[in-house]
Every structure is written in structure tokens, then in C-alpha cells.
Motif scaffolding. Structure first.
Motif, short mmCIF file in Angstrom:
data_model
loop_
_atom_site.label_atom_id
_atom_site.label_comp_id
_atom_site.label_asym_id
_atom_site.label_seq_id
_atom_site.Cartn_x
_atom_site.Cartn_y
_atom_site.Cartn_z
N PHE A 83 15.48 59.80 -14.80
CA PHE A 83 14.49 58.77 -14.49
C PHE A 83 13.10 59.36 -14.35
CE2 PHE A 83 12.01 56.52 -11.24
CZ PHE A 83 11.83 55.30 -11.89
N TRP A 84 12.99 60.49 -13.65
CA TRP A 84 11.66 61.07 -13.42
C TRP A 84 11.05 61.60 -14.71
CZ3 TRP A 84 9.40 59.62 -9.26
CH2 TRP A 84 10.17 59.26 -8.15
N GLY A 85 11.88 62.16 -15.56
CA GLY A 85 11.38 62.57 -16.86
C GLY A 85 10.90 61.38 -17.66
N TYR A 86 11.67 60.31 -17.62
CA TYR A 86 11.29 59.10 -18.35
C TYR A 86 9.97 58.53 -17.84
CZ TYR A 86 11.20 54.18 -19.66
OH TYR A 86 10.80 52.96 -20.12
N ILE A 87 9.80 58.45 -16.52
CA ILE A 87 8.55 57.91 -15.96
C ILE A 87 7.36 58.74 -16.39
CG2 ILE A 87 7.27 57.74 -13.79
CD1 ILE A 87 8.85 55.27 -14.38
N GLY A 389 -2.36 51.01 -13.11
CA GLY A 389 -1.44 52.12 -13.32
C GLY A 389 -0.07 51.85 -12.73
N LEU A 390 -0.03 51.30 -11.50
CA LEU A 390 1.25 50.96 -10.87
C LEU A 390 2.00 49.90 -11.69
CD1 LEU A 390 0.21 50.88 -7.10
CD2 LEU A 390 1.67 52.59 -8.23
N VAL A 395 6.50 48.43 -15.20
CA VAL A 395 7.10 47.89 -16.43
C VAL A 395 8.02 48.92 -17.06
CG1 VAL A 395 6.60 47.17 -18.79
CG2 VAL A 395 5.25 46.25 -16.90
N GLY A 396 7.58 50.17 -17.09
CA GLY A 396 8.42 51.22 -17.65
C GLY A 396 9.71 51.41 -16.86
N ALA A 397 9.60 51.37 -15.53
CA ALA A 397 10.80 51.54 -14.69
C ALA A 397 11.79 50.41 -14.91
CB ALA A 397 10.38 51.60 -13.22
N VAL A 398 11.30 49.17 -15.01
CA VAL A 398 12.18 48.04 -15.27
C VAL A 398 12.91 48.21 -16.60
CG1 VAL A 398 12.25 45.56 -15.76
CG2 VAL A 398 10.91 46.42 -13.82
#
Length: 409
Positions: A83-87, A389-390, A395-398
């Protein structure tokens, strides 16, 4: 064979980093930074340099350990979890794609005022073609552009340091918050060293070359920025600098050398082109890494059999940037890019903090100061930038969790 070709040496890697760092930002960033920090502009520059140093050390150690395309996307995935790499990768790709369009529009604004969009699309096509033909072509183009831009900046520094200082005006500092905000604006002048790390799969002897290239590029960029900042403050003062939309052109005019103004404008257009070249390289390589893991369409992971570049990713990024530059004025609406990139470096520092002594970890204080600095400077940005930015990261996290849910089914 689905790997990129290792064709870049130390000098090439340094030039790619400099192409991103000593780019269009130096021709525009000092104005808004001076408006935020006032007479404390040099302190803001020092804070930005400290943050860049910490991030550079963390990135260099990680790049030596993971010499593949993707940069912090890969480091976060390997050290902190998928997840952290993806974010980190999501923030970089979305934020820097917007920055690419802004750089293209900047070229158009300097090269042919009133026809910005036409020039912007043309320069995106040209840069995409150069990158498509192989990373060594990109490095050669960057070397030519960086050489010219450094010569122009030397002219600005010399005229500013030795010319007329009678018209310099003062400005009142806005306090610690203004200094932090200015540091956030100036930090992205240094952030180009990420482009070196994202090219990890195309550098020869990456474990040795990447860390050296990052530090050499950072030191050169810091020296150039310091000289130009001092020259600008002596010539225009913090007040005059804050009110200038084209500060370096104003420096040579105020110093008594108006005939050099066209030279500076040409330098600005070339600098923006160099930044665009380096940005597209970085975005396409991170896109490649995310595509390999299935976060983006698999076709974007294709490698050209002759040129050994991610040609589908290159073309996709080029098309998106060209459309954005042709239809939307992003120059005043990419604040979220700054916040997203600071998130990218936050993940890099957190990843570096997990390294062991056997993995050549940086001094303990480096990732700690880097991570804290990313958070503090990030939230010191204008509120609209923080909220945008948030929202982009949200959107990316969802999207990530929806995909994971579908895979689970």
C-alpha cells in the motif's frame, strides 16, 4: 526480455538530475518564495536544502539496494508494504503528470506568448520522441540543455552580483510559517534527484553510480541556487523579488543590462524543456513499475525490443500531458503536486529508516529529519494545495482498496 538497457554512466545520471533540478523552477520559484518568506528567503533556501539533503541520502541508499525502475514506489513496496509503495507511486505519477503539462505551458509562455498551447503540445511531442528513441538520447539532450541553462544562470548571477543595487526594495517577513511555506516552494527545485533513482534499471553499476550522481547533482544545484538567490536579493531586494512574475529577467534589467533579458527568456524556455524531459522520464519509469505489479494496465510495462525503453508508458504519458496542456491551464492549479511529492519523499524516508547496518543504512537522524520535514513543510503549503493533495491521495487509496477487494473475490 522485459528489462531496460543499462546505458547511462555517472555523468549522464548527474545531467538527468540537474535537468530536473536546475530547470524552470529557478526562473519562477524565487518570486512566490520571497512573497512568503520576505527577508528570510535565504533561511528558507537553507531549510529546503537540508530537507533535500536528507531525502537525497535516504533515496541514494535505497536506490543502491534496489537498482530497478520505480524509485520510491519500489522502496515503499519492499520496505513498508504494497500500500505504501502504491501511494508513493500514485502521488508521483499524478502529481508529476500535472507538472509536465505546466512545464510545457511554461515553454510556450516564454517562446511564443499568446500561442502557449500550440507550443506546449509541440514540445511534448518532441520530448516524447526523444525519450522514445532511447534513454541515451534523452541524456544527450539533457546535457545540451543543462549546459546552456547553467551558462544563462551564470550570466544572471554575475550581473546581479556586480550590477546596480540601488533599486533593491525590502519586504517584511511573514514569520516562521512564511519561511516554512517558502521552503516548501523552493524544495522542488532540488527534488529532481528522484529522476536519477527512477532510472535505476538504466544506469551502469547502479549501486555505485546512483548515490554518487544524486549527491553531485544536489551539490551543484544548491550552489547555483544560492548564487542566483543572493544576486536577486542584492539587485531587487525581497520586496522587488516578491512582486516579479519573471524574477531573473528583472534581475538583469535592474542590474543595468536590459539587453540580456532575451537571453534569460530563452534560458527559461530551455530550462522548462529540460525539466519536462526529465519529468517524463521519471513518470514513465514509475508507470512501468506500477504496471508490472498490476496497479496500472499491463500493456504499459512493455519494453521496446530495439530502444530498450518503456515505449507504451512513454507514449501514454506523452498523450495525457499533451491533452492536458492543450485544454487546461494547470500553471495555477498544481499545488496538489507539491503535497503529493512530499508524500512521496515521506515514504522514502520511512523506508530508509528500516534499513539495517548490513544494508548500508544512513545515519539515524537523516530519515527522521527528512520525514518530519516532509510533514511540516507539506502542511505549511497553502490550504488549497493541502486539501487538493489529500483529495488526490484519497482517490488513489480508494482505487487501491477496490482493486484489492476485487482480487480477493
Amino acid at each position: 526480455m522485459n528489462e531496460l538497457g543499462r546505458r547511462l554512466g555517472l555523468a549522464d545520471a548527474v545531467v538527468v538530475g540537474l535537468g530536473a533540478m536546475v530547470g524552470a523552477g529557478i526562473f519562477a520559484a524565487f518570486g512566490p518564495a520571497a512573497a512568503a518568506a520576505g527577508s528570510w528567503l535565504l533561511l528558507a533556501l537553507a531549510l529546503a536544502a537540508l530537507l533535500a539533503y536528507c531525502n537525497a541520502i535516504s533515496s541514494a541508499r535505497l536506490a543502491a539496494l534496489y537498482p530497478v525502475s520505480g524509485g520510491t514506489y519500489v522502496y515503499g513496496r519492499e520496505r513498508l508494504g504494497a500500500f505504501w509503495g502504491y501511494i508513493a507511486g500514485w502521488g508521483f505519477v499524478v502529481g508529476k503528470t500535472a507538472s509536465c503539462a505546466a512545464m510545457a505551458l511554461t515553454v510556450g509562455a516564454y517562446a511564443w506568448p499568446g500561442h502557449e498551447r500550440l507550443i506546449a503540445v509541440a514540445v511534448v511531442v518532441a520530448v516524447t520522441l526523444v525519450n522514445y528513441l532511447g534513454v541515451e538520447k534523452s541524456a544527450l539532450a539533457s546535457r545540451v540543455i543543462v549546459g546552456i541553462v547553467l551558462a544563462v544562470l551564470l550570466v544572471v548571477a554575475v550581473t546581479g552580483l556586480t550590477g546596480d543595487h540601488a533599486n533593491a526594495s525590502t519586504a517584511t517577513s511573514t514569520g516562521p510559517y512564511g519561511v516554512l511555506q517558502a521552503a516548501g516552494l523552493l524544495f522542488f527545485a532540488f527534488a529532481g534527484y528522484a529522476r536519477i533513482a527512477t532510472l535505476g534499471e538504466e544506469v551502469r553499476e547502479p549501486a555505485r553510480t546512483i548515490p554518487r550522481a544524486i549527491m553531485v547533482a544536489l551539490v551543484i544545484a544548491l550552489g547555483v541556487y544560492t548564487l542566483v538567490a543572493v544576486a536577486a536579493l542584492l539587485t531587487l531586494g525581497a520586496g522587488g523579488l516578491a512582486n516579479a512574475t519573471d524574477p531573473l529577467a528583472r534581475v538583469v534589467e535592474a542590474a543595468g543590462f536590459p539587453g540580456l533579458t532575451p537571453v534569460v527568456r530563452v534560458g527559461a524556455a530551455l530550462a522548462a524543456t529540460g525539466s519536462l524531459l526529465a519529468l517524463v522520464l521519471g513518470v514513465s519509469r514509475t508507470t512501468l513499475a506500477m504496471s508490472r505489479d498490476g496497479h496500472l494496465p499491463k500493456t504499459l510495462a512493455a519494453i521496446h525490443p530495439r530502444y530498450r525503453v518503456p515505449h507504451h508508458a512513454e507514449l501514454a504519458v506523452g498523450v495525457i500531458v499533451a491533452i492536458a496542456a492543450a485544454t487546461v491551464d494547470l500553471r495555477g492549479a498544481i499545488g496538489f503536486s507539491s503535497f503529493a511529492v512530499l508524500t512521496y519523499y515521506l515514504v522514502a524516508n520511512l523506508s530508509a529508516a528500516t534499513l539495517t547496518q548490513a544494508e548500508n543504512r544512513p545515519p539515524r537522524w537523516v530519515p527522521v529529519v527528512g520525514a518530519i520535514g516532509c510533514v511540516v513543510v507539506g502542511f505549511a503549503l497553502p490550504l488549497t494545495s493541502v486539501l487538493a493533495g489529500l483529495a488526490v491521495l484519497g482517490v488513489g487509496a480508494v482505487a487501491y482498496f477496490v482493486r484489492q477487494h476485487r482480487l480477493g473475490d
